[in-house]
Design a protein around this motif. Structure first.
Motif, PDB file in Angstrom:
ATOM      1  N   ALA A  55      59.535  41.930 -29.319  1.00 41.39           N
ATOM      2  CA  ALA A  55      59.724  43.284 -29.852  1.00 41.39           C
ATOM      3  C   ALA A  55      58.394  44.029 -29.952  1.00 41.39           C
ATOM      4  CB  ALA A  55      60.393  43.221 -31.224  1.00 41.39           C
ATOM      5  N   VAL A  56      57.343  43.346 -30.389  1.00 38.04           N
ATOM      6  CA  VAL A  56      56.012  43.969 -30.475  1.00 38.04           C
ATOM      7  C   VAL A  56      55.552  44.407 -29.093  1.00 38.04           C
ATOM      8  CG1 VAL A  56      53.579  43.533 -30.971  1.00 38.04           C
ATOM      9  CG2 VAL A  56      55.320  42.753 -32.572  1.00 38.04           C
ATOM     10  N   GLY A  57      55.769  43.553 -28.085  1.00 40.06           N
ATOM     11  CA  GLY A  57      55.382  43.905 -26.725  1.00 40.06           C
ATOM     12  C   GLY A  57      56.149  45.103 -26.188  1.00 40.06           C
ATOM     13  N   ILE A  58      57.450  45.157 -26.467  1.00 42.26           N
ATOM     14  CA  ILE A  58      58.276  46.266 -25.977  1.00 42.26           C
ATOM     15  C   ILE A  58      57.913  47.561 -26.699  1.00 42.26           C
ATOM     16  CG2 ILE A  58      60.646  47.158 -26.018  1.00 42.26           C
ATOM     17  CD1 ILE A  58      61.548  44.333 -25.249  1.00 42.26           C
ATOM     18  N   ILE A  59      57.653  47.474 -27.995  1.00 41.46           N
ATOM     19  CA  ILE A  59      57.216  48.657 -28.748  1.00 41.46           C
ATOM     20  C   ILE A  59      55.940  49.229 -28.140  1.00 41.46           C
ATOM     21  CG2 ILE A  59      56.238  49.417 -30.970  1.00 41.46           C
ATOM     22  CD1 ILE A  59      58.242  47.439 -32.291  1.00 41.46           C
ATOM     23  N   LEU A  61      54.852  48.679 -24.972  1.00 46.89           N
ATOM     24  CA  LEU A  61      55.121  49.111 -23.597  1.00 46.89           C
ATOM     25  C   LEU A  61      55.763  50.490 -23.554  1.00 46.89           C
ATOM     26  CD1 LEU A  61      55.213  48.391 -20.546  1.00 46.89           C
ATOM     27  CD2 LEU A  61      57.472  47.389 -20.976  1.00 46.89           C
ATOM     28  N   PHE A  62      56.725  50.729 -24.443  1.00 47.85           N
ATOM     29  CA  PHE A  62      57.441  52.005 -24.452  1.00 47.85           C
ATOM     30  C   PHE A  62      56.792  53.026 -25.389  1.00 47.85           C
ATOM     31  CE2 PHE A  62      60.564  49.155 -22.673  1.00 47.85           C
ATOM     32  CZ  PHE A  62      61.228  49.951 -21.747  1.00 47.85           C
ATOM     33  N   GLN A  63      55.692  52.623 -26.008  1.00 44.00           N
ATOM     34  CA  GLN A  63      54.914  53.512 -26.874  1.00 44.00           C
ATOM     35  C   GLN A  63      55.754  54.114 -28.004  1.00 44.00           C
ATOM     36  OE1 GLN A  63      53.020  56.307 -24.178  1.00 44.00           O
ATOM     37  NE2 GLN A  63      51.479  54.814 -23.581  1.00 44.00           N
ATOM     38  N   LEU A  64      56.603  53.260 -28.585  1.00 49.49           N
ATOM     39  CA  LEU A  64      57.348  53.705 -29.765  1.00 49.49           C
ATOM     40  C   LEU A  64      56.389  53.850 -30.940  1.00 49.49           C
ATOM     41  CD1 LEU A  64      60.684  51.679 -29.898  1.00 49.49           C
ATOM     42  CD2 LEU A  64      60.304  53.985 -29.062  1.00 49.49           C
ATOM     43  N   GLN A  65      56.656  54.821 -31.771  1.00 48.63           N
ATOM     44  CA  GLN A  65      55.771  55.071 -32.904  1.00 48.63           C
ATOM     45  C   GLN A  65      56.583  55.262 -34.182  1.00 48.63           C
ATOM     46  OE1 GLN A  65      53.355  58.436 -31.847  1.00 48.63           O
ATOM     47  NE2 GLN A  65      52.304  57.364 -30.184  1.00 48.63           N
ATOM     48  N   GLY A  66      55.910  55.132 -35.294  1.00 44.91           N
ATOM     49  CA  GLY A  66      56.485  55.468 -36.595  1.00 44.91           C
ATOM     50  C   GLY A  66      57.748  54.704 -36.924  1.00 44.91           C
ATOM     51  N   GLU A  67      58.714  55.415 -37.450  1.00 49.82           N
ATOM     52  CA  GLU A  67      59.940  54.811 -37.945  1.00 49.82           C
ATOM     53  C   GLU A  67      60.774  54.173 -36.834  1.00 49.82           C
ATOM     54  OE1 GLU A  67      61.805  57.394 -41.208  1.00 49.82           O
ATOM     55  OE2 GLU A  67      60.237  58.670 -40.363  1.00 49.82           O
ATOM     56  N   LEU A  68      60.693  54.715 -35.618  1.00 55.18           N
ATOM     57  CA  LEU A  68      61.439  54.132 -34.501  1.00 55.18           C
ATOM     58  C   LEU A  68      60.932  52.720 -34.199  1.00 55.18           C
ATOM     59  CD1 LEU A  68      61.677  57.195 -32.078  1.00 55.18           C
ATOM     60  CD2 LEU A  68      63.403  56.355 -33.682  1.00 55.18           C
ATOM     61  N   ALA A  69      59.606  52.547 -34.222  1.00 50.09           N
ATOM     62  CA  ALA A  69      59.014  51.232 -33.968  1.00 50.09           C
ATOM     63  C   ALA A  69      59.382  50.254 -35.070  1.00 50.09           C
ATOM     64  CB  ALA A  69      57.499  51.363 -33.855  1.00 50.09           C
ATOM     65  N   VAL A  70      59.310  50.689 -36.313  1.00 46.67           N
ATOM     66  CA  VAL A  70      59.637  49.807 -37.439  1.00 46.67           C
ATOM     67  C   VAL A  70      61.098  49.380 -37.376  1.00 46.67           C
ATOM     68  CG1 VAL A  70      59.795  49.642 -39.952  1.00 46.67           C
ATOM     69  CG2 VAL A  70      57.851  50.811 -38.905  1.00 46.67           C
ATOM     70  N   GLY A  71      61.982  50.313 -37.048  1.00 45.57           N
ATOM     71  CA  GLY A  71      63.407  49.996 -36.969  1.00 45.57           C
ATOM     72  C   GLY A  71      63.711  48.928 -35.934  1.00 45.57           C
ATOM     73  N   LEU A  72      63.087  49.045 -34.753  1.00 42.22           N
ATOM     74  CA  LEU A  72      63.323  48.048 -33.706  1.00 42.22           C
ATOM     75  C   LEU A  72      62.759  46.692 -34.117  1.00 42.22           C
ATOM     76  CD1 LEU A  72      64.531  47.807 -30.836  1.00 42.22           C
ATOM     77  CD2 LEU A  72      62.208  48.089 -29.948  1.00 42.22           C
ATOM     78  N   PHE A  73      61.610  46.687 -34.768  1.00 43.15           N
ATOM     79  CA  PHE A  73      61.001  45.428 -35.189  1.00 43.15           C
ATOM     80  C   PHE A  73      61.844  44.756 -36.274  1.00 43.15           C
ATOM     81  CE2 PHE A  73      57.967  42.807 -37.602  1.00 43.15           C
ATOM     82  CZ  PHE A  73      57.461  42.040 -36.571  1.00 43.15           C
ATOM     83  N   ILE A  74      62.357  45.534 -37.223  1.00 48.74           N
ATOM     84  CA  ILE A  74      63.201  44.959 -38.279  1.00 48.74           C
ATOM     85  C   ILE A  74      64.447  44.326 -37.669  1.00 48.74           C
ATOM     86  CG2 ILE A  74      64.730  45.574 -40.198  1.00 48.74           C
ATOM     87  CD1 ILE A  74      62.566  47.466 -41.189  1.00 48.74           C
ATOM     88  N   LEU A  75      65.023  44.979 -36.675  1.00 48.89           N
ATOM     89  CA  LEU A  75      66.192  44.405 -36.005  1.00 48.89           C
ATOM     90  C   LEU A  75      65.854  43.042 -35.407  1.00 48.89           C
ATOM     91  CD1 LEU A  75      69.136  44.876 -34.816  1.00 48.89           C
ATOM     92  CD2 LEU A  75      67.914  45.394 -32.710  1.00 48.89           C
ATOM     93  N   ALA A  76      64.665  42.940 -34.793  1.00 52.48           N
ATOM     94  CA  ALA A  76      64.256  41.675 -34.166  1.00 52.48           C
ATOM     95  C   ALA A  76      64.053  40.559 -35.184  1.00 52.48           C
ATOM     96  CB  ALA A  76      62.973  41.890 -33.364  1.00 52.48           C
TER      97      ALA A  76
END
Length: 285
Positions: A55-59, A61-76
């Protein structure tokens, strides 16, 4: 209405879902872990360690930032749920291993998720962000809605076996309905910003879903040389408990934007799991 649903309804729904997980457990599941520790260890490490790193790598790679990045990481960080057990059964995978991973990783999650989620918020959010993760509250919430109901479900299974066998599939269907209602309510709450967030986080959520399933399957085939167990690890790593992720992002943190990636992922995983099941059955035939 949105706040009421996330604060009260989501907690009750998740308690019911995790009780259903407990109802699917037998003592034989835990004995199986003792007899086949390698399969459990590989599945658990893939879920607890490799998935967050992916998830950290994909965040990045896709340059997710802020709350979008945190949301994806929490899901993982979330364990598998009843959905992974259902698809393990449908794809003729190792159901005992699936249920054991769901339950035992679910027991471990409350002790690591709050700290890793707090790290993600510190890492991905701006210094002036008002969002803070209350560690003690999060830990207690995860214990109450994620661990205690599993124990209660196991007790019900032991005492009222026939009722548990009838109720468990009903709860699985209920969990899907709750998840869909939550996603709809989040979409309504976001309004005009929904499409913008979908455009930003959708590709990353899809990549995490597909790559995590591929990683789980490859690990099972490579290290275990077992088609059944490879399917199980694929589904356990790729199908996360989206309801639990939404409880944290909407119920505790009260962030609709943070809920976008888990919502998208939760929808995509049904499609990817169905395609994988079709492929696995066709391959077996």
């Amino acid at each position: 209405m949105f706040e009421t649903l996330t604060q009260i309804g989501l907690s009750i729904a998740l308690i019911m879902i995790m009780t259903g997980v407990g109802m699917s457990l037998r003592l034989e599941n835990f004995k199986q872990v003792a007899h086949q520790p390698k399969a459990f260890f590989i599945g658990a490490m893939a879920q607890l360690l490799l998935l967050p790193l992916l998830a950290v790598g994909i965040i990045s790679l896709f340059q997710l930032q802020g709350e979008l990045a945190v949301g994806l990481f929490i899901l993982a960080l979330c364990p598998g749920g009843t959905t992974s057990n259902l698809y393990s059964y449908l794809s003729k995978a190792d159901v005992g291993l699936s249920v054991s991973l769901t339950a035992l990783v679910g027991f471990i999650t409350p002790f690591i998720l709050p700290f890793l989620a707090a790290w993600a918020m510190q890492h991905y959010l701006r210094a002036d962000s008002v969002l803070q993760l209350p560690l003690l509250k999060t830990w207690l919430t995860l214990l109450i809605v994620g661990v205690m109901p599993v124990v209660i479900g196991m007790l019900i299974k032991a005492r009222f076996t026939h009722f548990a066998e009838w109720a468990q599939p009903q709860i699985s269907r209920f969990s899907v309905l709750v998840l869909l209602l939550l996603i709809i309510s989040i979409a309504i709450d976001l309004g005009d910003t929904l499409l913008h967030y979908l455009w930003l986080s959708g590709p990353a959520a899809l990549a995490l879903n597909v790559l995590s399933m591929a990683m789980g399957y490859a690990l099972g085939r490579w290290l275990l040389h077992s088609e059944q167990q490879a399917r199980t690890i694929c589904l356990e790593v790729g199908l996360q408990n989206g309801t639990l992720a939404l409880l944290i992002t909407t119920g505790i943190l009260q962030s609709s934007a943070m809920s976008i990636a888990p919502s998208i992922y939760s929808l995509l995983m049904f499609a990817s799991a169905s395609l994988f099941t079709w492929w696995a059955l066709k391959r077996a035939a």
